[in-house]
Design a protein around this motif. Sequence first.
Motif, PDB file in Angstrom:
ATOM      1  N   LYS A  53      32.905  13.336 -23.717  1.00  0.00           N
ATOM      2  CA  LYS A  53      33.293  14.179 -22.582  1.00  0.00           C
ATOM      3  C   LYS A  53      33.587  15.618 -23.021  1.00  0.00           C
ATOM      4  N   ASN A  54      34.230  15.770 -24.162  1.00  0.00           N
ATOM      5  CA  ASN A  54      34.610  17.086 -24.676  1.00  0.00           C
ATOM      6  C   ASN A  54      33.975  17.318 -26.042  1.00  0.00           C
ATOM      7  N   LYS A  55      33.445  18.479 -26.224  1.00  0.00           N
ATOM      8  CA  LYS A  55      32.796  18.846 -27.485  1.00  0.00           C
ATOM      9  C   LYS A  55      33.708  18.576 -28.684  1.00  0.00           C
ATOM     10  N   GLU A  56      35.004  18.845 -28.529  1.00  0.00           N
ATOM     11  CA  GLU A  56      35.954  18.678 -29.627  1.00  0.00           C
ATOM     12  C   GLU A  56      36.085  17.218 -30.065  1.00  0.00           C
ATOM     13  N   ASP A  57      35.677  16.282 -29.215  1.00  0.00           N
ATOM     14  CA  ASP A  57      35.806  14.853 -29.524  1.00  0.00           C
ATOM     15  C   ASP A  57      34.545  14.234 -30.115  1.00  0.00           C
ATOM     16  N   VAL A  58      33.504  15.016 -30.297  1.00  0.00           N
ATOM     17  CA  VAL A  58      32.216  14.446 -30.675  1.00  0.00           C
ATOM     18  C   VAL A  58      32.267  13.707 -32.018  1.00  0.00           C
ATOM     19  N   LEU A  59      32.936  14.242 -33.011  1.00  0.00           N
ATOM     20  CA  LEU A  59      33.022  13.562 -34.307  1.00  0.00           C
ATOM     21  C   LEU A  59      33.841  12.277 -34.186  1.00  0.00           C
ATOM     22  N   LYS A  60      34.947  12.352 -33.474  1.00  0.00           N
ATOM     23  CA  LYS A  60      35.807  11.173 -33.276  1.00  0.00           C
ATOM     24  C   LYS A  60      35.026  10.043 -32.608  1.00  0.00           C
ATOM     25  N   VAL A  61      34.292  10.359 -31.552  1.00  0.00           N
ATOM     26  CA  VAL A  61      33.503   9.351 -30.843  1.00  0.00           C
ATOM     27  C   VAL A  61      32.386   8.816 -31.734  1.00  0.00           C
ATOM     28  N   ASP A 104      45.166  -1.565 -41.216  1.00  0.00           N
ATOM     29  CA  ASP A 104      44.366  -0.959 -40.150  1.00  0.00           C
ATOM     30  C   ASP A 104      44.145   0.530 -40.408  1.00  0.00           C
ATOM     31  N   GLU A 105      45.206   1.219 -40.845  1.00  0.00           N
ATOM     32  CA  GLU A 105      45.088   2.647 -41.141  1.00  0.00           C
ATOM     33  C   GLU A 105      44.156   2.881 -42.322  1.00  0.00           C
ATOM     34  N   ALA A 106      44.259   2.039 -43.342  1.00  0.00           N
ATOM     35  CA  ALA A 106      43.393   2.177 -44.509  1.00  0.00           C
ATOM     36  C   ALA A 106      41.931   1.956 -44.127  1.00  0.00           C
ATOM     37  N   VAL A 107      41.668   0.903 -43.370  1.00  0.00           N
ATOM     38  CA  VAL A 107      40.298   0.605 -42.931  1.00  0.00           C
ATOM     39  C   VAL A 107      39.760   1.738 -42.069  1.00  0.00           C
ATOM     40  N   SER A 108      40.582   2.276 -41.201  1.00  0.00           N
ATOM     41  CA  SER A 108      40.169   3.383 -40.341  1.00  0.00           C
ATOM     42  C   SER A 108      39.804   4.617 -41.164  1.00  0.00           C
ATOM     43  N   LEU A 109      40.617   4.923 -42.153  1.00  0.00           N
ATOM     44  CA  LEU A 109      40.346   6.076 -43.010  1.00  0.00           C
ATOM     45  C   LEU A 109      39.065   5.865 -43.818  1.00  0.00           C
ATOM     46  N   ILE A 110      38.902   4.687 -44.374  1.00  0.00           N
ATOM     47  CA  ILE A 110      37.693   4.382 -45.145  1.00  0.00           C
ATOM     48  C   ILE A 110      36.463   4.457 -44.242  1.00  0.00           C
ATOM     49  N   LYS A 111      36.571   3.911 -43.029  1.00  0.00           N
ATOM     50  CA  LYS A 111      35.465   3.973 -42.078  1.00  0.00           C
ATOM     51  C   LYS A 111      35.089   5.428 -41.806  1.00  0.00           C
ATOM     52  N   SER A 112      36.082   6.255 -41.530  1.00  0.00           N
ATOM     53  CA  SER A 112      35.821   7.670 -41.254  1.00  0.00           C
ATOM     54  C   SER A 112      35.091   8.325 -42.424  1.00  0.00           C
ATOM     55  N   GLU A 113      35.581   8.088 -43.621  1.00  0.00           N
ATOM     56  CA  GLU A 113      34.962   8.691 -44.804  1.00  0.00           C
ATOM     57  C   GLU A 113      33.523   8.224 -44.974  1.00  0.00           C
ATOM     58  N   MET A 114      33.302   6.918 -44.802  1.00  0.00           N
ATOM     59  CA  MET A 114      31.961   6.377 -44.993  1.00  0.00           C
ATOM     60  C   MET A 114      30.998   6.833 -43.889  1.00  0.00           C
ATOM     61  N   VAL A 115      31.456   6.842 -42.659  1.00  0.00           N
ATOM     62  CA  VAL A 115      30.594   7.264 -41.552  1.00  0.00           C
ATOM     63  C   VAL A 115      30.222   8.736 -41.719  1.00  0.00           C
TER      64      VAL A 115
END
Length: 183
Positions: A53-61, A104-115
């Motif tokens: 919806k918002n350009k600023e959210d594109v990486l997060k999505v 959960d936080e660790a997995v989320s951070l690792i996911k972000s880094e890998m993606v």
Amino acid sequence: VSALLSLSACMGGGDTKTDEQSTDVAVRIESYLDKADTYFNVLDTNAVIPSVKNKEDVLKVYIEKATAKEELPKDLVNSYIESYKAYFGSEASDTSAEDSKLKDEAVSLIKSEMVIYIAADRFGCNEISKEDEVKKAKELAALYSTSESAFYTEGADNYVVKSAIREERVKAVLEAAFDNANK
């Protein structure tokens, strides 16, 4: 990556000595990045952009839409959990609920880094020069009110700096795709 930068800033403490925990985490994730697409399926940009919806959210999505293909290695996840515990206080692991939250936080951070790494590879953003690293280290040092040496050492892998550069580049590509799709 902002969480990694925050964690690294905490670990670095603003001085120039190398911290064992940050080195351990960086070396561990660095050894898995070339196999990141083993662990995550990243959607094509065109499949992600319509749901933003918002350009600023594109990486997060983009990161959220990536799906797990295989369970992350336990030693990698545990190294992140141990780093959290070491730098944010051992009391954070007093309950199984807190341990679950840390995982959960660790997995989320690792996911972000890998993606981000997968995307940087796909978008041709993984070539990072020494000059790029030095420039980004200066920016990060100013942002976190610490010395450049907390982020950059000549001849070292400078993982945090490279991660920040990759994130910035991937975000720029995704935002451009968003702009093109919404003309």
